[in-house]
Every structure is written in C-alpha cells, then in structure tokens.
Design an enzyme around this catalytic site. Structure first.
Site, mmCIF file in Angstrom:
data_model
loop_
_atom_site.group_PDB
_atom_site.id
_atom_site.type_symbol
_atom_site.label_atom_id
_atom_site.label_comp_id
_atom_site.label_asym_id
_atom_site.label_seq_id
_atom_site.Cartn_x
_atom_site.Cartn_y
_atom_site.Cartn_z
ATOM 1 C CD GLU A 123 -1.290 -0.258 3.669
ATOM 2 O OE1 GLU A 123 -1.415 -1.381 4.166
ATOM 3 O OE2 GLU A 123 -1.946 0.715 4.035
ATOM 4 C CB CYS A 127 -2.854 -4.344 5.980
ATOM 5 S SG CYS A 127 -2.335 -2.787 6.694
ATOM 6 C CB THR A 134 0.928 2.076 15.260
ATOM 7 O OG1 THR A 134 0.311 3.058 14.411
ATOM 8 C CG2 THR A 134 0.314 2.164 16.643
ATOM 9 C CB SER A 161 -9.005 1.915 11.967
ATOM 10 O OG SER A 161 -8.110 1.993 13.061
ATOM 11 C CG HIS A 187 -3.385 -6.803 10.082
ATOM 12 N ND1 HIS A 187 -2.213 -6.589 9.397
ATOM 13 C CD2 HIS A 187 -3.899 -5.572 10.333
ATOM 14 C CE1 HIS A 187 -2.026 -5.287 9.232
ATOM 15 N NE2 HIS A 187 -3.038 -4.647 9.798
ATOM 16 C CE LYS A 204 -7.807 -2.571 21.634
ATOM 17 N NZ LYS A 204 -8.649 -2.072 22.701
ATOM 18 C CG ASN A 207 1.183 -1.881 10.754
ATOM 19 O OD1 ASN A 207 1.258 -2.960 10.177
ATOM 20 N ND2 ASN A 207 0.085 -1.130 10.752
ATOM 21 C CB SER A 250 -7.937 -0.018 6.308
ATOM 22 O OG SER A 250 -7.467 -0.213 7.617
HETATM 23 N N1 CAA Z 1 -0.701 2.774 30.812
HETATM 24 C C1 CAA Z 1 -1.166 1.652 30.209
HETATM 25 N N2 CAA Z 1 -2.066 1.680 29.189
HETATM 26 C C2 CAA Z 1 -2.488 2.870 28.746
HETATM 27 C C3 CAA Z 1 -2.046 4.081 29.328
HETATM 28 C C4 CAA Z 1 -1.112 4.000 30.417
HETATM 29 N N3 CAA Z 1 -0.640 5.100 31.008
HETATM 30 N N4 CAA Z 1 -2.652 5.094 28.668
HETATM 31 C C5 CAA Z 1 -3.435 4.543 27.716
HETATM 32 N N5 CAA Z 1 -3.354 3.205 27.771
HETATM 33 C C6 CAA Z 1 -4.015 2.225 26.901
HETATM 34 C C7 CAA Z 1 -5.465 2.547 26.616
HETATM 35 O O1 CAA Z 1 -6.323 2.107 27.631
HETATM 36 C C8 CAA Z 1 -5.655 1.811 25.290
HETATM 37 O O2 CAA Z 1 -5.838 0.439 25.527
HETATM 38 P P1 CAA Z 1 -7.234 -0.266 25.098
HETATM 39 O O3 CAA Z 1 -7.382 -0.055 23.612
HETATM 40 O O4 CAA Z 1 -7.046 -1.699 25.454
HETATM 41 O O5 CAA Z 1 -8.297 0.426 25.871
HETATM 42 C C9 CAA Z 1 -4.305 1.947 24.604
HETATM 43 O O6 CAA Z 1 -3.373 2.297 25.625
HETATM 44 C C10 CAA Z 1 -4.263 3.028 23.549
HETATM 45 O O7 CAA Z 1 -4.745 4.217 24.126
HETATM 46 P P2 CAA Z 1 -5.670 5.203 23.283
HETATM 47 O O8 CAA Z 1 -6.773 4.449 22.630
HETATM 48 O O9 CAA Z 1 -6.045 6.348 24.141
HETATM 49 O O10 CAA Z 1 -4.600 5.662 22.190
HETATM 50 P P3 CAA Z 1 -4.737 6.689 21.017
HETATM 51 O O11 CAA Z 1 -6.111 7.226 20.924
HETATM 52 O O12 CAA Z 1 -3.647 7.688 21.160
HETATM 53 O O13 CAA Z 1 -4.387 5.843 19.725
HETATM 54 C C11 CAA Z 1 -4.750 4.170 18.083
HETATM 55 C C12 CAA Z 1 -4.558 4.442 19.585
HETATM 56 C C13 CAA Z 1 -6.129 4.650 17.658
HETATM 57 C C14 CAA Z 1 -4.650 2.663 17.859
HETATM 58 C C15 CAA Z 1 -3.630 4.902 17.278
HETATM 59 O O14 CAA Z 1 -2.367 4.419 17.634
HETATM 60 C C16 CAA Z 1 -3.790 4.787 15.780
HETATM 61 O O15 CAA Z 1 -4.535 5.548 15.156
HETATM 62 N N6 CAA Z 1 -3.066 3.824 15.140
HETATM 63 C C17 CAA Z 1 -3.112 3.625 13.691
HETATM 64 C C18 CAA Z 1 -4.376 2.904 13.246
HETATM 65 C C19 CAA Z 1 -4.378 1.443 13.588
HETATM 66 O O16 CAA Z 1 -3.360 0.821 13.801
HETATM 67 N N7 CAA Z 1 -5.599 0.843 13.596
HETATM 68 C C20 CAA Z 1 -5.733 -0.568 13.851
HETATM 69 C C21 CAA Z 1 -6.907 -1.170 13.102
HETATM 70 S S1 CAA Z 1 -6.787 -0.789 11.355
HETATM 71 C C22 CAA Z 1 -5.616 -1.896 10.771
HETATM 72 O O17 CAA Z 1 -5.286 -2.855 11.411
HETATM 73 C C23 CAA Z 1 -4.977 -1.621 9.444
HETATM 74 C C24 CAA Z 1 -3.608 -1.100 9.684
HETATM 75 O O18 CAA Z 1 -2.640 -1.834 9.705
HETATM 76 C C25 CAA Z 1 -3.458 0.328 9.866
#
Ligand code: CAA
Length: 392
Positions: free
Chosen positions: A80, A112, A155, A205, A243, A252, A286, A320
């Site tokens: 991609e 992906c 990531t 996502s 993945h 998860k 990733n 995605s």
């Molecule tokens: N100690 C321990 N854990 C903590 C913490 C702390 N101090 N603070 C936060 N956390 C945990 C949260 O509870 C959360 O865990 P859960 O999901 O189990 O609840 C985790 O850390 C992440 O915290 P947030 O959700 O608040 O993090 P964020 O909003 O900053 O971003 C994300 C998380 C949305 C995944 C971001 O990294 C992102 O956008 N990543 C890219 C998109 C992605 O990877 N999507 C996955 C599905 S799509 C896909 O798979 C295709 C692909 O390859 C992209």
C-alpha cells in the site's frame, strides 16, 4: 498439498525504542509498551524503499528455499506504499532478482490485505494448473508512516516478508477451500494519492477490524460446516495468527474470536496460541501487508522448545477499506528450524535517537539526484534521474 514453501524477511537496519518516543512526546511510556504492546519500531533510511525491502526479502526467500529465479512463474507484490502510480514494485523486483521473462508480474493493492490477495492469487494459480511446475513469489512490502506527533506515530514500522508458494510446501500447508472472506466499503484508513503519510480514523479502524474478524470467522465457519459451529472449535489450533498493526490489536482480536467461540477467559489461550507470534512485530512495528506473515515468522522462529510440526494454525488478514480473510493451515516438520535464525538478524540493528529518527523521517520526502557511490546492503534506492528511480 499447497502452501508456503520458504519465507524471507527484510527490515531496515535502524530502530527507535518507543520509550524514547514516549518521553519526547510527553505520553506515559506504559501507554505505548503496555497499552499498544510495542517496544520499538523499524525506521527506514532514505536508501530504503518498498522496492529495496521487497527485493531483499525476496532474495532471502529464494536463498532459504534453495529456489532459483528461473523456477518462478508468478511474482506478486502486495503493497500500500508503492513507489509509482503505474509501474509495479513487482517489475523492479523482477529486474533486481533476474526473474524470467515468462513470469507473470504485478502489484496488488488493498491496504494491508494486498499481500494476502497475492497469496490467494498464487494458491489459485497453482490449483488451476496454470503454474505448470513453477512456483510463485509473493512479496509483502511496506513503509508504514502516519506523521510526527499523530496518534498513529508509535504504530509505524517498515519491512518486507516474501513467500515462495508451491505445491510442496515446507513451512505451512494452507487449506484453500475454507478461506472465509468479508469485505465492506468503510473509511477507516486511507492515503490520498498526493500524500506520503496515511490518514486514519484510529478508534473507528479498530471497530472495523473487529467487525471484519467477526464477518470472516462466520464465513469460514459456514465453509467448514457443523464442526466449526460448536463452541470450542478454535481449541484445535495450536496457533492463532492475526494482522498486527500493533500487538494489543492482536490481543483484542483474540479475545473477540475466543468470546465468539465460547471462551470467556482468553488470557490462557492468548499466552499459548498468540504470544510467540508478537515477538517480532513488537520490535519491528507495523509492516502493513507483511504484518500477518511477520507474525507467522515470529511464531515459527520464537516458539522455542515447543514442537509445532503437524499442528494447525488459524490466520486472520485485515486490510482497511476493507477486506479480510480468515483461513487455516498446517505447520510442516522442519518449519521452525528453517527460520530459527531470524531474530538474531535483528540484534545488529542500530538504535536511533528521536532527533535522528525525525531527521530520517523528513529526509524521505526530499527529492534528490542519485548518489554516485552506493555502499552497504543490496539493493539501495539511489535517487531519481530524468523522473526514473535508480537502484544500485
Ligand atoms: N498505561 C497503560 N495503558 C495505557 C495508558 C497508560 N498510562 N494510557 C493509555 N493506555 C491504553 C489505553 O487504555 C488503550 O488500551 P485499550 O485499547 O485496550 O483500551 C491503549 O493504551 C491506547 O490508548 P488510546 O486508545 O487512548 O490511544 P490513542 O487514541 O492515542 O491511539 C490508536 C490508539 C487509535 C490505535 C492509534 O495508535 C492509531 O490511530 N493507530 C493507527 C491505526 C491502527 O493501527 N488501527 C488498527 C486497526 S486498522 C488496521 O489494522 C490496518 C492497519 O494496519 C493500519
């Protein structure tokens, strides 16, 4: 029998520890290490691109499998993060590896999922009789980029996984008749044509990934029949591979799948069936199309004293946009020994500071003339001359 005969891995020779990134961005280190399950991410140099990583992984897969370029009749690169809107990465790989002119060569794009699309095309090509004794080379190659300071930044990652696919698989025999497919038009992650960084609706996502897992699992179970409808169906798999955009996502996914299968305490099976597959993704990050196959490499290379020969594994691929497939396979005797040296190759990587990482990130976007004195790993992206990319 049909499936994965050899596997090659290529990752950039530098990495950034996420503890350093957390400190610079002012977020708790535990959010990245425990919350996302990550320890480090691979950082590409300006001389690395999707082509160089693909060619390196492909050369490694051929060497590991003892396969000569002349035996390849199909070469598909799933990516991609292509380098050209028209010329496929697969053509560059063909040139760099010396694949024969009789080889069908193309690129597959679906976020992906592109690598799995290539793998399925290769399996169908062999099953249909079109291979006529030749093997397929499926390469998954990507540089995952979100942008400095964005939630996706930790990531990121980069790397390529190449698979030789044949009718005498020495690593994993795949069951092509029970591939469960799920697809839907969603806007969870995308990269407009004029951008080098991906855009993502992060939390949405995650929801799309899990909905696709449900859909692909249902489709798979419908194809398997009654045995798969009973609770505990997934107990039969010694390994469950997902993945891995970041390891916590796989955790998860595993909890979701096991809950669908009647298991309310998935932690035990996570340790036994998933943990080993996350060791390499945890320190590489990733790799988009290659992510599921990096998880497979990790499982085979790091399962230690546990003999997986003859055991069955479940695979879940997500792209995605979205398209997902869930399929199964059997691990072949000797598969673990064949990849046991992979983790050692990562120990010689250079650790970067956040300043060095940010400088490399910015340098990727700068257009430049080809360097005249290439050195280091083969091949390297040297620059652009007359609008053409030059490798050496
Ligand atoms: N100690 C321990 N854990 C903590 C913490 C702390 N101090 N603070 C936060 N956390 C945990 C949260 O509870 C959360 O865990 P859960 O999901 O189990 O609840 C985790 O850390 C992440 O915290 P947030 O959700 O608040 O993090 P964020 O909003 O900053 O971003 C994300 C998380 C949305 C995944 C971001 O990294 C992102 O956008 N990543 C890219 C998109 C992605 O990877 N999507 C996955 C599905 S799509 C896909 O798979 C295709 C692909 O390859 C992209």
């Amino acid at each position: 029998m049909i499936g994965i005969d050899a596997l090659g891995l290529a990752v950039p020779d530098a990495f950034l520890p996420l503890a350093a990134l957390a400190a610079r961005r002012g977020v708790p280190e535990a959010k990245l290490t425990a919350g996302l399950g990550l320890h480090a991410m691979a950082v590409p140099s300006p001389e690395d691109d999707t082509v160089t990583l693909a060619a390196r992984a492909a050369a490694s897969a051929l060497a590991r499998g003892g396969v000569s370029p002349g035996e390849i009749g199909l070469c598909v690169v799933g990516t991609e993060t292509a380098v050209d809107h028209s010329k496929p990465v697969a053509s560059f790989v063909q040139g760099l590896l010396g694949l024969p002119a009789s080889c069908r060569v193309f690129e597959a794009k679906h976020a992906c999922f592109g690598g799995t699309a290539g793998l399925m095309a290769a399996l169908d090509w062999i099953r249909a009789g079109s291979a006529r004794g030749k093997k397929a080379l499926v390469v998954c190659s990507d540089i995952a980029r979100y942008g400095i300071g964005t939630p996706g930044e930790p990531t990121q990652g980069a790397g390529a996984v190449a698979l030789v696919v044949s009718e005498r698989p020495r690593l994993v025999a795949i069951d092509p008749e029970t591939v469960g497919t799920y697809s839907r038009d969603v806007m969870d992650f995308w990269r407009p044509l004029d951008r080098s960084d991906a855009l993502v609706d992060g939390h949405y996502s995650v929801e799309c990934y899990l909905a696709a897992l449900d859909g692909a699992f249902d489709a798979h179970r419908a194809l398997v029949g009654e045995a798969a409808a009973r609770p505990g169906y997934t107990d039969r798999f010694a390994a469950m591979l997902y993945h891995v955009p970041y390891p916590k996502m796989a955790q998860k996914a595993h909890a979701r799948l096991r809950a669908r299968d009647g298991d309310d305490a998935p932690e035990v099976s996570f340790e036994a069936k998933v943990r080993a597959s996350l060791a390499l993704p945890r320190v590489v990050g990733n790799v988009y199309t290659g992510s599921l196959y990096l998880a497979l490499a990790s499982l085979l290379a790091t399962s230690g004293g546990r003999d997986l020969a003859g055991e069955r594994a479940l695979f879940f691929s997500y792209g995605s946009g979205c398209c997902a497939e869930l399929f199964t396979g059997q691990i072949m005797p000797g598969a673990q020994a064949a990849l046991a040296d992979l983790p050692a190759a990562l120990t010689s990587r250079r650790e970067l500071t956040v300043d060095e990482y940010e400088a490399l990130f910015q340098a990727r976007d700068a257009a430049r003339a080809p360097a005249r004195a290439p050195s280091g790993a083969w091949p390297r992206f040297l620059g652009v001359e007359d609008g053409k990319r030059v490798y050496g």
